[in-house]
Design a protein around this motif. Structure first.
Motif, PDB file in Angstrom:
ATOM      1  N   LEU A  51     -20.552  57.410  18.464  1.00 54.45           N
ATOM      2  CA  LEU A  51     -20.426  56.177  19.254  1.00 54.45           C
ATOM      3  C   LEU A  51     -19.519  55.166  18.570  1.00 54.45           C
ATOM      4  O   LEU A  51     -18.660  54.551  19.213  1.00 54.45           O
ATOM      5  CB  LEU A  51     -21.800  55.566  19.509  1.00 54.45           C
ATOM      6  CG  LEU A  51     -22.699  56.293  20.488  1.00 54.45           C
ATOM      7  CD1 LEU A  51     -24.080  55.648  20.522  1.00 54.45           C
ATOM      8  CD2 LEU A  51     -22.090  56.313  21.876  1.00 54.45           C
ATOM      9  N   VAL A  52     -19.676  54.993  17.262  1.00 55.14           N
ATOM     10  CA  VAL A  52     -18.847  54.025  16.535  1.00 55.14           C
ATOM     11  C   VAL A  52     -17.387  54.477  16.513  1.00 55.14           C
ATOM     12  O   VAL A  52     -16.481  53.658  16.712  1.00 55.14           O
ATOM     13  CB  VAL A  52     -19.393  53.806  15.110  1.00 55.14           C
ATOM     14  CG1 VAL A  52     -18.416  53.012  14.258  1.00 55.14           C
ATOM     15  CG2 VAL A  52     -20.739  53.088  15.166  1.00 55.14           C
ATOM     16  N   CYS A  85     -11.887  53.497  18.612  1.00 55.82           N
ATOM     17  CA  CYS A  85     -10.682  53.926  19.325  1.00 55.82           C
ATOM     18  C   CYS A  85     -10.440  53.058  20.556  1.00 55.82           C
ATOM     19  O   CYS A  85      -9.308  52.630  20.814  1.00 55.82           O
ATOM     20  CB  CYS A  85     -10.803  55.389  19.744  1.00 55.82           C
ATOM     21  SG  CYS A  85     -10.681  56.541  18.372  1.00 55.82           S
ATOM     22  N   MET A  86     -11.507  52.801  21.308  1.00 59.72           N
ATOM     23  CA  MET A  86     -11.370  51.962  22.505  1.00 59.72           C
ATOM     24  C   MET A  86     -10.954  50.546  22.133  1.00 59.72           C
ATOM     25  O   MET A  86     -10.088  49.947  22.775  1.00 59.72           O
ATOM     26  CB  MET A  86     -12.682  51.933  23.292  1.00 59.72           C
ATOM     27  CG  MET A  86     -13.002  53.240  23.981  1.00 59.72           C
ATOM     28  SD  MET A  86     -14.641  53.268  24.717  1.00 59.72           S
ATOM     29  CE  MET A  86     -14.563  51.930  25.876  1.00 59.72           C
ATOM     30  N   SER A  93     -21.594  49.116  23.135  1.00 63.10           N
ATOM     31  CA  SER A  93     -22.473  49.150  24.312  1.00 63.10           C
ATOM     32  C   SER A  93     -21.793  49.860  25.480  1.00 63.10           C
ATOM     33  O   SER A  93     -22.412  50.676  26.175  1.00 63.10           O
ATOM     34  CB  SER A  93     -22.853  47.722  24.704  1.00 63.10           C
ATOM     35  OG  SER A  93     -23.629  47.717  25.860  1.00 63.10           O
ATOM     36  N   THR A  94     -20.524  49.574  25.690  1.00 62.43           N
ATOM     37  CA  THR A  94     -19.762  50.240  26.752  1.00 62.43           C
ATOM     38  C   THR A  94     -19.629  51.728  26.463  1.00 62.43           C
ATOM     39  O   THR A  94     -19.768  52.559  27.367  1.00 62.43           O
ATOM     40  CB  THR A  94     -18.361  49.601  26.877  1.00 62.43           C
ATOM     41  OG1 THR A  94     -18.512  48.218  27.177  1.00 62.43           O
ATOM     42  CG2 THR A  94     -17.543  50.280  27.961  1.00 62.43           C
ATOM     43  N   THR A  95     -19.391  52.080  25.211  1.00 63.73           N
ATOM     44  CA  THR A  95     -19.276  53.480  24.825  1.00 63.73           C
ATOM     45  C   THR A  95     -20.573  54.232  25.095  1.00 63.73           C
ATOM     46  O   THR A  95     -20.561  55.347  25.612  1.00 63.73           O
ATOM     47  CB  THR A  95     -18.907  53.591  23.328  1.00 63.73           C
ATOM     48  OG1 THR A  95     -17.716  52.842  23.092  1.00 63.73           O
ATOM     49  CG2 THR A  95     -18.697  55.026  22.924  1.00 63.73           C
ATOM     50  N   THR A 128     -21.123  57.303  27.685  1.00 60.88           N
ATOM     51  CA  THR A 128     -21.668  58.574  27.219  1.00 60.88           C
ATOM     52  C   THR A 128     -22.771  59.046  28.151  1.00 60.88           C
ATOM     53  O   THR A 128     -22.860  60.234  28.475  1.00 60.88           O
ATOM     54  CB  THR A 128     -22.196  58.437  25.776  1.00 60.88           C
ATOM     55  OG1 THR A 128     -21.108  58.035  24.939  1.00 60.88           O
ATOM     56  CG2 THR A 128     -22.769  59.740  25.274  1.00 60.88           C
ATOM     57  N   LYS A 129     -23.618  58.124  28.602  1.00 61.22           N
ATOM     58  CA  LYS A 129     -24.689  58.491  29.529  1.00 61.22           C
ATOM     59  C   LYS A 129     -24.141  58.892  30.892  1.00 61.22           C
ATOM     60  O   LYS A 129     -24.774  59.638  31.619  1.00 61.22           O
ATOM     61  CB  LYS A 129     -25.672  57.330  29.690  1.00 61.22           C
ATOM     62  CG  LYS A 129     -26.504  57.075  28.451  1.00 61.22           C
ATOM     63  CD  LYS A 129     -27.612  56.106  28.723  1.00 61.22           C
ATOM     64  CE  LYS A 129     -27.086  54.702  28.805  1.00 61.22           C
ATOM     65  NZ  LYS A 129     -28.131  53.698  28.957  1.00 61.22           N
ATOM     66  N   LYS A 130     -22.961  58.401  31.241  1.00 57.59           N
ATOM     67  CA  LYS A 130     -22.350  58.713  32.537  1.00 57.59           C
ATOM     68  C   LYS A 130     -21.438  59.933  32.483  1.00 57.59           C
ATOM     69  O   LYS A 130     -20.899  60.353  33.495  1.00 57.59           O
ATOM     70  CB  LYS A 130     -21.518  57.518  33.025  1.00 57.59           C
ATOM     71  CG  LYS A 130     -22.320  56.301  33.383  1.00 57.59           C
ATOM     72  CD  LYS A 130     -22.905  56.479  34.744  1.00 57.59           C
ATOM     73  CE  LYS A 130     -23.481  55.190  35.266  1.00 57.59           C
ATOM     74  NZ  LYS A 130     -23.940  55.319  36.632  1.00 57.59           N
ATOM     75  N   SER A 131     -21.252  60.515  31.290  1.00 59.05           N
ATOM     76  CA  SER A 131     -20.332  61.642  31.123  1.00 59.05           C
ATOM     77  C   SER A 131     -21.081  62.965  31.100  1.00 59.05           C
ATOM     78  O   SER A 131     -22.193  63.053  30.580  1.00 59.05           O
ATOM     79  CB  SER A 131     -19.547  61.492  29.819  1.00 59.05           C
ATOM     80  OG  SER A 131     -18.826  60.286  29.824  1.00 59.05           O
ATOM     81  N   SER A 132     -20.458  63.997  31.638  1.00 58.16           N
ATOM     82  CA  SER A 132     -21.088  65.316  31.653  1.00 58.16           C
ATOM     83  C   SER A 132     -21.059  65.929  30.254  1.00 58.16           C
ATOM     84  O   SER A 132     -20.252  65.559  29.412  1.00 58.16           O
ATOM     85  CB  SER A 132     -20.383  66.236  32.645  1.00 58.16           C
ATOM     86  OG  SER A 132     -19.042  66.397  32.280  1.00 58.16           O
TER      87      SER A 132
END
Length: 123
Positions: free
Chosen positions: A48-49, A54-55, A71-73, A77-81
């Motif tokens: 996550l860090v 990178c973002m 928090s956005t990352t 992650t929860k929205k990604s397959s």
């Protein structure tokens, strides 16, 4: 139901174990204060860090925004397959329905507010 007391807190271990079993959740126990056993959590935090850095750097944001970017990352992650759960999203597995991704927006997109300072003024 067995009652276990640790540091003045009460835990209903048996009922929680039964709940996890009925929901299909596998619990993995570790010994406290042994970082060698917390590899999954440590790896996820590191991931996550790294993604957040990178973002943040690609969006040219200062370090003061790191908490929001992490928090956005986490949200993304929860929205990604994931290959681990047959290319489904964690949200889809948990709730049993496809994840809604319609609300996702590009990171660091420009936002405008409506200011009524006159027709010909900058907005």
């Amino acid at each position: 139901m067995s009652l276990r007391i640790e540091n003045g807190l009460e835990f209903y271990k048996a009922s929680f174990d039964n709940f996890c079993k009925t929901e299909g959740t596998v619990r993995h126990h570790t010994v406290r204060r042994t970082p060698q056993q917390s590899g999954v959590a440590k790896h996820m935090n590191q991931t996550l860090v790294e993604h957040a850095q990178c973002m943040r750097l690609s969006a040219n944001l200062s370090e003061q925004f790191l908490v929001e970017v992490v928090s956005t990352t986490c949200y993304l992650t929860k929205k990604s397959s994931s290959t681990v759960i047959d290319y489904k999203t964690p949200q889809e597995v948990w709730y049993g329905k496809p994840s809604e991704n319609a609300g996702l927006r590009m990171f660091r997109c420009y936002a405008y507010t409506r200011v009524n300072d006159g027709k010909l003024e900058r907005r």
